[in-house]
Write a protein that holds these residues in place. Structure first.
Motif, mmCIF file in Angstrom:
data_model
loop_
_atom_site.group_PDB
_atom_site.id
_atom_site.type_symbol
_atom_site.label_atom_id
_atom_site.label_comp_id
_atom_site.label_asym_id
_atom_site.label_seq_id
_atom_site.Cartn_x
_atom_site.Cartn_y
_atom_site.Cartn_z
ATOM 1 N N SER A 186 90.892 4.755 -0.818
ATOM 2 C CA SER A 186 91.856 3.662 -0.777
ATOM 3 C C SER A 186 91.973 3.154 0.658
ATOM 4 O O SER A 186 92.080 3.947 1.586
ATOM 5 C CB SER A 186 93.208 4.184 -1.268
ATOM 6 O OG SER A 186 94.156 3.170 -1.148
ATOM 7 N N SER A 195 95.468 -5.436 -5.616
ATOM 8 C CA SER A 195 94.669 -4.203 -5.694
ATOM 9 C C SER A 195 93.318 -4.548 -6.294
ATOM 10 O O SER A 195 93.240 -5.070 -7.409
ATOM 11 C CB SER A 195 95.358 -3.172 -6.575
ATOM 12 O OG SER A 195 96.551 -2.775 -5.952
ATOM 13 N N THR A 230 90.060 -3.030 -7.624
ATOM 14 C CA THR A 230 89.627 -1.702 -8.076
ATOM 15 C C THR A 230 88.123 -1.674 -8.326
ATOM 16 O O THR A 230 87.601 -2.484 -9.086
ATOM 17 C CB THR A 230 90.386 -1.318 -9.368
ATOM 18 O OG1 THR A 230 91.778 -1.441 -9.097
ATOM 19 C CG2 THR A 230 90.067 0.109 -9.792
ATOM 20 N N THR A 238 90.154 1.963 -4.576
ATOM 21 C CA THR A 238 90.975 0.746 -4.636
ATOM 22 C C THR A 238 91.172 0.196 -3.221
ATOM 23 O O THR A 238 91.620 0.910 -2.326
ATOM 24 C CB THR A 238 92.358 1.047 -5.257
ATOM 25 O OG1 THR A 238 92.145 1.542 -6.582
ATOM 26 C CG2 THR A 238 93.202 -0.204 -5.326
#
Ligand code: FAD
Length: 473
Positions: free
Chosen positions: A44, A236, A238, A243
């Protein structure tokens, strides 16, 4: 049905088979390309801008974003490898036109056409300046284009188009003095509006420039979905393995399914096929001339485009535009023997003096056809997400313009670009299946009929024209 010059000429099937026999099914431009490989995205991370897609649109967007704001954190998420798709397998015609040609632009945006022509030329000049200033090794040659009439009815069209400043009308003898084909009846040399280049090396140069500017590039990173962004949250993005949280997102996914459901039907993927010869010998080159090395296209609805590479191969593509039911994109569709045989037959019809020349490469690629044949711009998630697609086979230069439009939109800016009707308007979508498939096949059939009928358009084509809709490669 009357015959075109390509139907009536006889080319020995054995010559065609021999010419294709040793060709390899992959894009010449990606062979031995000097380009680093980048990691897949995982985990992330937060970015100011995430660009989805690592073709010209995505690369220009990331590079220009860093130029506008060097401190911003910018990432590119590419599903496969940088430049593998249309950007690494096109004809390398880098054209000023932002409107898929003058006639299409004049018809759709008559009041804006002068401005669009100027903006397109400025965009091409800026690409040329960027290539020169940075020493990008992409065989950029500002050759102009030669449009050639291969049927008598096309001659008047060329004669009417010629203007004294940048376009020179050429009678049959004059055009054959430029490039010697018995099929040419007239030509129009546009001296300023086009460069030819090495598409793979342009993508590699752009990617290197992005990396040097600090763009974080991720390959083998398929973006599955976008979430959030509709309220005050970031978006976000993905992927299969992580992400990326982004303040802004630019979607540069071309012919592949849009991540914004509302634009899924705004483009259809259409396959275009290309052959590349071995390098011509000096004698073979002398037999056709081509001293000014222009990019060439003939004039029918189903047209061929061809050009020399830096090492004097001939790239020969176009004519067929193949749409598969459901808009399917599959690696096996890159190889399509019927299209290659037709292309080879038309090549030797055009250049009978090159009998015996072999093709070293054959390949196909998908084009993002839109109903207006030119890019459109979408926005979502309160302006945090921007989308450009629909270049319809003319995106080598126009993708840079589109990148600037997306950055204007994402920055909330009002610019000359964002005020264009061409930028503000969105074309109608294609219908869903089975109507899309049936419509495309009917239109292709009608275009073929028109090419065999001195360009005369039947009721279907005239109706589509009246509605401002169409299908093209
Ligand atoms: C055979 C052929 C000949 C052509 N000849 C010419 C020409 O001579 N002149 C001209 O101007 N134009 C030409 N074109 C068109 C031109 O190549 C394109 O308009 C241009 O390259 C588009 O660039 P792009 O970055 O938008 O698309 P692409 O180069 O297709 O890049 C899109 C990228 O997005 C990635 N992607 C898609 N979905 C996702 C996802 N969900 N997650 C992550 N990544 C994703 C893909 O993997 C791909 O790498 C030709 C095209 C073809 C196929």
């Amino acid at each position: 049905m009357p015959q075109t010059v390509f139907d009536s000429a006889h080319v020995d099937p054995a010559l065609i088979a021999a010419s294709l026999g040793a060709s390899v099914p992959r894009p010449f431009w990606l062979d031995g390309l000097d380009i680093p490989r980048w990691p897949a995205f995982a985990g992330s991370s937060a970015f100011d801008l995430v660009v989805v897609g690592g073709g010209y649109t995505g690369l220009w967007t990331a590079l220009l974003a860093k130029q506008r704001d060097p401190d911003s954190r910018v990432a590119i998420l590419e599903a496969r490898t940088i430049g593998w798709a249309a950007s690494g397998r096109n004809g390398g015609f880098c054209e000023a036109s932002l409107t898929h040609g003058e006639v299409n632009g004049e018809t759709r945006w008559p009041r804006e056409m002068e401005q669009l022509t100027r903006l397109g030329l400025e965009n091409l000049d800026e690409i040329e300046a960027t290539v020169a200033e940075n020493g990008w090794d992409c065989d950029f040659e500002r050759t102009g284009t030669l449009s050639v009439a291969t049927e008598e009815y096309q001659v008047a069209e060329l004669r009417a188009a010629g203007d004294a400043h940048t376009e020179v009308f050429l009678e049959a003898d004059a055009v054959r003095a430029h490039l010697n084909s018995p099929t040419f009846r007239a030509g129009l040399w546009s001296t300023r509006d086009t460069a030819v280049l090495h598409p793979g090396r342009l993508a590699a140069s752009l990617a290197r420039a992005c990396a040097e500017a600090g763009v974080e590039i991720f390959e083998r990173s398929v973006v599955r979905s976008l979430d959030g962004g509709s309220d005050d949250t970031d978006v976000s993005v993905t992927t299969t393995a992580g992400t990326a949280v982004a303040k802004r997102v630019a979607l540069a996914t071309n012919a592949f399914p849009s991540l914004l459901a509302r634009y899924r039907l705004h483009t259809v993927p259409v396959y275009d096929y290309v052959l590349m010869t071995e390098p011509l010998t000096p004698e073979q080159l002398a037999s056709i001339g081509w001293g000014n090395r222009q990019g060439v296209a003939d004039l029918a609805n189903q047209f061929h485009y061809y050009r020399l590479s830096a090492d004097n191969r001939i790239l020969w593509g176009g004519y067929d535009a193949v749409y598969r039911y459901g808009g399917r994109i599959r690696p096996e569709y890159d190889d399509h023997p019927p299209s290659f045989e037709k292309l080879a037959r038309h090549f030797f019809t055009t250049f009978p003096q090159l009998a015996g020349v072999r093709f070293s490469h054959r390949w196909g690629g998908v084009i993002d056809t839109s109903t207006r044949f030119t890019a459109f711009f979408g926005r979502a998630r309160r302006g945090r997400v921007s989308y450009a697609a629909g270049f319809t086979g003319l995106g080598v230069a126009a993708t840079r313009f589109a990148a600037n439009v997306m950055l204007d939109h994402l920055g909330g800016l009002t610019t000359e670009r964002t005020e264009l009707e061409m930028v503000k308007s969105v074309p109608p979508p294609f219908p869903p299946e089975p109507a899309a498939y049936l419509g495309v096949q009917a239109t292709r059939w009608a275009l073929d009929r028109a090419d065999h009928n001195e360009g005369r358009r039947n009721l279907l084509l005239r109706s589509l024209d009246a509605l401002g809709l169409g299908f093209d490669s």
